[in-house]
Every structure is written in structure tokens, then in C-alpha cells.
Write an enzyme that holds these catalytic residues in place. Structure first.
Site, PDB file in Angstrom:
ATOM      1  N   HIS A 437       0.851  -1.188   0.000  1.00  0.00           N
ATOM      2  CA  HIS A 437       0.000   0.000   0.000  1.00  0.00           C
ATOM      3  C   HIS A 437       0.888   1.239   0.000  1.00  0.00           C
ATOM      4  CE1 HIS A 437       1.242  -0.650   4.133  1.00  0.00           C
ATOM      5  NE2 HIS A 437       1.019   0.639   4.367  1.00  0.00           N
ATOM      6  N   ASP A 439       0.946   5.278   1.835  1.00  0.00           N
ATOM      7  CA  ASP A 439       0.414   5.818   3.086  1.00  0.00           C
ATOM      8  C   ASP A 439      -0.496   7.029   2.919  1.00  0.00           C
ATOM      9  OD1 ASP A 439       1.506   3.864   4.644  1.00  0.00           O
ATOM     10  OD2 ASP A 439       3.307   4.992   5.182  1.00  0.00           O
ATOM     11  N   HIS A 509       4.745  -0.033  -0.225  1.00  0.00           N
ATOM     12  CA  HIS A 509       5.492  -0.928   0.657  1.00  0.00           C
ATOM     13  C   HIS A 509       4.555  -1.921   1.339  1.00  0.00           C
ATOM     14  CE1 HIS A 509       4.124   2.544   2.987  1.00  0.00           C
ATOM     15  NE2 HIS A 509       4.059   1.739   4.034  1.00  0.00           N
ATOM     16  N   ARG A 519       6.852  -9.524  16.383  1.00  0.00           N
ATOM     17  CA  ARG A 519       7.580  -8.382  15.819  1.00  0.00           C
ATOM     18  C   ARG A 519       6.981  -7.101  16.362  1.00  0.00           C
ATOM     19  NH1 ARG A 519       6.142  -4.695  11.891  1.00  0.00           N
ATOM     20  NH2 ARG A 519       7.639  -4.090  10.279  1.00  0.00           N
TER      21      ARG A 519
END
Length: 605
Positions: A437, A439, A509, A519
Site C-alpha cells: 500500500h 500511506d 510498501h 515483531r
């Protein structure tokens, strides 16, 4: 045949083997698995960065009815197959087999070259169709058309020297064959053919000292009376190429043409002096730009010591991208990881969804305001909540100084986020932790466009991710082209690493799947628009300052009304920009219509 020439777009699709993408889907629907696999493999060889096809290939490999020999390249070029096999034999010191395959490769390559050159013939293709141009006269039109054909023929060597799936051609593809062959022939004892290959190589590089020494050696072994001449096919190739280059360079010098010479062996005397001068200037300019970048890095424009720029835009194959290391210490990462445990209990994610992007992971998030409120309730330590504010502010200053020095960046949203792999849900998983996508716009890979309209956060200008750990599998950040499948760069998370980039269409990204472990990172978004500054952060900073003020007061005074003018100087002062939104929020009950913007408390969710 030229009357039925395909358009550039169609030719480009065939060069990229796009029809095989459609074919594999069609064959799969027809339940013809072997043909589907061959079509998929053929497409994938030329498009190794295509994520969806990579997933499809893995699925085919796991299917019970698929044969291993079905994974074949239907468009394999004979010269590349022979060349790679020949080089393998050469590296293994199997010179007899190497000679046979390299000779086959050279023959096929020259044949492919002739086919490519033939396709350069055809009607004039105007490279600037959309521009209004003065119609040339007859002689000018003939010259321009002929030069176009000659330039096309010259570029054919790059086409045959570029392996499917690669962007760059193998340098000196034809001369390298001759170099390998002369050594291989000498090793099998055929000095006559070794000398012939050496003489052929010297047509490209007549001053190559090692090869001249080899020629002396071969002549001595064969006898001075032995006639050693270059191959007829190579003589023809070199002479024709030099004649074409001479005509093209004349057009460059006198007719305003441009030319990117594909060969390294072109003699200097063939290149016009003014072009040599321009080339030297370009080289000097490029060298200076490299020095400027190094000097900038040496000066260290960053506002904190010890922080290193690990990768810049050039190294990441894009624009407005950078990776910083040592933004946090190991102990600071541990403190923030301690805070993430509260995030798991609070469940402060996107609209309270535990798995907003994939069912194979659990998502846990914590905003700065929620962190401070948990500290108020005694659920987390105040110093950890304060560290979240400080770490995100430090990141903001670094990104602002690197990308927009002198132009203030405001927080748009700050989110402490963890993604945990769900046990028992990882086998056969093919999805991403976060799909590709952009931002601040809605990505449209088919139309190669990114639409700046709601529900996208169109006011975001820069994005950042501050990583806290690396004890997990997967979870790396990757950037792609606008097609969302061609990966251009990857970033591996680790404690204290900050990756930052502009939020627009230039930086699509995504995040690889987290297949094991947890994570954690601080996700950061910034805007130049003060109007869209993060309101929750303003409130969090006020509560943090209020806490500091109370700590400075005697016990009997702690619960009395707080004087705003007596803030503790030991705590960071909230920016002056925060005053008005805070005051407005207090007046909402009196005048709700005057300030509708502050009713966006959780719009980021």
C-alpha cells in the site's frame, strides 16, 4: 510483413512474457496442470520479482499431480542455455565439454543477433508522437529513419546479452565467448583454434596485452609460417558494427541525434571529440555528486550523535527512502518491549480487531495517550510511557532534519505495534503480514496510479518505523514498484533501526509474513499540516506535564487545581502549537459548532 507490425505496448508485453501469465490461469481452470505449470514457470523466469507468481509456483510444487519436469521454460533461448552450461563445464575444468557448448552458444547468439537486426527494419516509429513537430524534408526524413534503424541494430547486442528476468546485459557478451574459447582450446591441445579465437578477440581489443602475449605464444608453438587469422564471422561482425557506429556518430555530431553506445570496445578515435569532452564532463559531474553525498554524510546533518545512515535512496533503488541505525539503545528497546505487554492486554488495535490484516497473526497496538492513561492507572511504569513519547519525538527530529530541514513536521499518528504469529496457522501460508500500500493515497496497481482521496490519509507526508526487536522470523519491510509486485528494496528489522520514507505513490510498501515469534515497532506518520496534528499526542503530553507538576508540589497541594504557568522545567514542554487545540477541547461543551475539527479524536483508526 511490416504493414502488420504490432504496437509497442504489445511488443513490450511479449518481451515480458505477459501472455504466459494469462495462459497459466486458463490452463489451471481447464485442469491442465502440466501446461499451467510450464506457462507459470516460463513467466516467472522472466519476472522473478513477481510476488503473486512466486506464490503460484510454490502452490504448484505442493500439488500431488504435478510432475517436476513440467517446470520448463518454454521460451528458453538456445544461446543462453548453451552459454550457462558451457561456463559451468569451464569452471569445472571440463574443457572438452566447455568448448562444444560455448561454440554452440556463440553460433546461436550470432544467429539471434541477425534475427533481431532484421526486426529493426520497418516503418518509421516516431518516439515523440504527442509533440507538435515540424515535418522534415525528404532527405531529413530518410536520414532520421535510417539512423533509427542503425541504432536499433546496435542495441541488438544488448538484447541477446540480457538473460531473461535480468535488467542488465552481460558485458562484452561476444568477446567473452572468444576469451573463454581460446583458453579452453589451449587446454585441450588445439593450439590452432586457440590462436584463431585469440586473433578474433583482438579485433575487439587490439591493445589487450595479456591476449597479445598469448598470440606470441601461439605463433611460437605453431611456427612463424602458420597463418593465424580471425574468424570470418567475427571479422564481418566487427567491420559492420564499426561502419554503423561511424554513421551514427556523424548523425550525433551534425544532425542532433543521441546515441547510447552498447559496446565497451568501441575505439576512441571513432567517437567525436566534442562527445568525448561531454563524456568527461558527465564523469566529473557524477564523481562530484558522489563526493557531495559522502561529504554530506561525513558532516552528519542529523541532530543526534552516534546515529548512522545505513542505506540511502540510491542503495534502496528509490526516492525519499533512508535507514538509520542506533536510534535506540538495547536497554531502551527492552523498556519499550515491556510496554508492549500492556498493549496485548489493552487490545488497542484498529477498531479493536485482533487480526486487521491477516488471520495468521495477532495484532496488538498502543497509542501514546493510551500508554499515559495506563501509567495513570498504575498498569505500566511512567518512565516507559515517557520513553515512548521521547523515542517518537527523537525519530521525528531525525526525519525532519534529513528530509525537510527548516520545514516543521508534525505528528499525524503514533502507534506502538506488535504482530504475533499464530501457532498452528503458519503451514502453507502465502499471504503478507501487511499488504502492499501507499500511506497517503489509494494504490491502483492495474492503472499504475495512486488516488489522493479519502479514505486515504491524504495529509500524511512522511512515514517511519522504529524497530524494537529481531527475535522472530519474517516480518521484513519491502518496497515495490507501482505494480505492487516488483520488489525494489528490503529492510530487515532490528533494535534501534529507523526506516523513513515519503508517504506518496513513490514508495509502495508492505510487510512480509511473520511466521514465528512477535515483531514489535513504533509506527510513525508525519504531516506538514498543523491542522492535522495528532490530538491524542497533545493530550498525552499534557497529562505527562501534569504528572511532573504534581510531583513537584507538596502532598497537600497535589490534588488542587493546577496552574498552567507553573509547569516543571524538568519535563519537555508541550509545543506552543498544542495550546489552541487543548483550549478548544475544553470549550466544546459551550460552543460545539465553532470547532468541529477536534471531534476527530480517533479518526486514525
Amino acid at each position: 510483413p511490416s504493414a502488420h507490425r504490432a504496437s509497442r505496448a504489445v511488443r513490450r508485453d511479449f518481451e515480458r512474457r505477459e501472455p504466459y501469465n494469462y495462459l497459466q490461469v486458463a490452463f489451471f481452470q481447464l485442469k491442465k496442470l502440466d501446461q499451467a505449470v510450464s506457462a507459470a514457470h516460463t513467466f516467472f523466469v522472466a519476472n522473478p520479482q513477481h510476488l503473486q507468481m512466486r506464490e503460484d509456483i510454490e502452490k504448484y510444487r505442493r500439488m500431488s499431480g504435478v510432475k517436476s519436469d513440467s517446470f520448463q521454460d518454454l521460451e528458453a533461448t538456445p544461446h543462453w542455455e548453451a552459454y550457462e552450461t558451457g561456463v559451468q563445464h569451464y569452471d569445472a575444468d571440463e574443457y572438452l565439454q566447455a568448448v562444444a557448448r560455448l561454440e554452440e552458444s556463440l553460433s546461436e547468439a550470432l544467429s539471434a543477433l541477425e534475427e533481431c537486426r532484421a526486426l529493426c527494419e520497418g516503418p518509421w516509429e516516431d518516439e515523440e508522437e504527442e509533440e507538435e513537430k515540424v515535418q522534415p524534408g525528404l532527405y531529413e526524413a530518410i536520414a532520421a529513419h535510417y539512423i533509427q534503424v542503425l541504432k536499433c541494430r546496435q542495441q541488438c547486442v544488448l538484447e541477446i546479452a540480457t538473460k531473461p528476468g535480468r535488467i542488465s546485459a552481460t558485458e562484452d557478451f561476444i568477446p567473452s565467448h572468444l576469451d573463454l574459447l581460446q583458453f579452453a582450446y589451449s587446454q585441450v591441445g588445439n593450439q590452432t583454434l586457440a590462436a584463431e579465437c585469440a586473433a578474433s578477440y583482438l579485433l575487439f581489443y587490439p591493445k589487450d596485452e595479456p591476449m597479445l602475449e598469448k598470440m606470441k605464444q601461439y605463433r611460437a608453438e605453431l611456427g612463424e609460417d602458420a597463418a593465424v587469422t580471425a574468424r570470418q564471422s567475427i571479422q564481418h561482425y566487427v567491420q559492420r558494427s564499426l561502419m554503423e557506429k561511424k554513421l551514427i556518430y556523424y548523425a550525433v555530431e551534425h544532425l542532433g541525434e543521441t546515441f547510447n553506445d552498447p559496446d565497451l570496445w568501441t575505439p576512441d578515435e571513432l567517437i567525436p571529440e566534442n562527445l568525448k569532452e561531454k563524456y568527461r564532463e558527465d564523469q566529473e559531474k557524477q564523481k562530484q555528486e558522489t563526493l557531495d553525498v559522502k561529504e554530506r554524510e561525513k558532516r552528519g546533518p542529523l541532530p543526534f550523535e552516534g546515529i548512522a545512515v545505513t542505506m540511502d535512496s540510491q542503495q534502496m533503488n528509490g526516492t525519499q527512502r533512508v535507514v538509520f541505525d542506533r536510534v535506540l539503545t538495547e536497554s531502551e528497546c527492552k523498556d519499550l518491549l515491556r510496554l508492549t505487554k500492556a498493549a496485548g492486554e489493552a487490545g488497542d488495535g484498529y477498531r479493536a480487531r485482533r487480526s486487521p490484516h491477516t488471520p495468521h497473526e495477532r495484532f496488538e497496538g498502543l497509542t501514546v495517550l493510551k500508554a499515559v492513561q495506563l501509567a495513570q492507572n498504575g498498569d505500566v511504569e511512567w518512565r516507559d510511557a515517557k520513553l515512548l513519547l521521547q523515542a517518537s519525538e527523537k525519530s521525528r527530529k531525525i526525519i525532519e532534519s534529513y528530509f525537510t530541514p527548516g520545514k516543521r513536521l508534525h505528528f499525524s499518528f503514533t502507534h506502538l505495534v506488535c504482530r504475533r504469529a499464530v501457532d498452528g496457522e503458519q503451514e502453507g501460508r502465502m499471504d503478507l503480514s501487511h499488504p502492499v500500500h501507499a500511506d497517503n493515497c489509494l494504490l491502483d496497481p492495474e492503472g499504475q496510479e495512486c488516488w489522493k482521496e479519502p479514505p486515504a490519509y491524504v495529509y500524511r507526508d512522511y512515514s517511519g518505523i522504529l524497530y524494537l526487536n529481531d527475535d522472530f522470523q519474517g516480518g521484513g519491510l519491502f518496497f515495490t514498484e507501482m505494480d505492487t509486485v516488483t520488489v525494489t528494496a528490503e529492510v530487515r528489522p532490528k533494535c534501534g533501526r529507523l526506516v523513513a520514507f515519503s508517504s506518496g505513490k513513490e514508495n509502495p510498501h508492505g510487510v512480509w509474513a511473520v511466521s514465528r515469534g512477535r515483531r514489535c515497532a513504533v509506527a510513525l506518520w508525519y504531516t506538514h499540516s498543523q491542522e492535522h496534528a495528532e490530538q491524542e499526542r497533545v493530550k498525552a503530553e499534557e497529562l505527562m506535564e501534569q504528572r511532573a507538576v504534581e510531583q513537584d508540589q507538596p502532598d497537600g497541594y497535589k490534588h488542587q487545581g493546577t496552574d498552567r504557568s507553573s509547569r516543571s522545567s524538568s519535563e519537555p514542554r508541550a509545543p506552543s502549537r498544542a495550546t489552541k487545540p487543548a483550549d478548544r477541547r475544553q470549550k466544546l461543551g459551550l460552543d460545539r459548532k465553532q470547532h468541529p475539527k477536534v471531534l476527530r479524536a480517533r479518526d486514525e483508526f
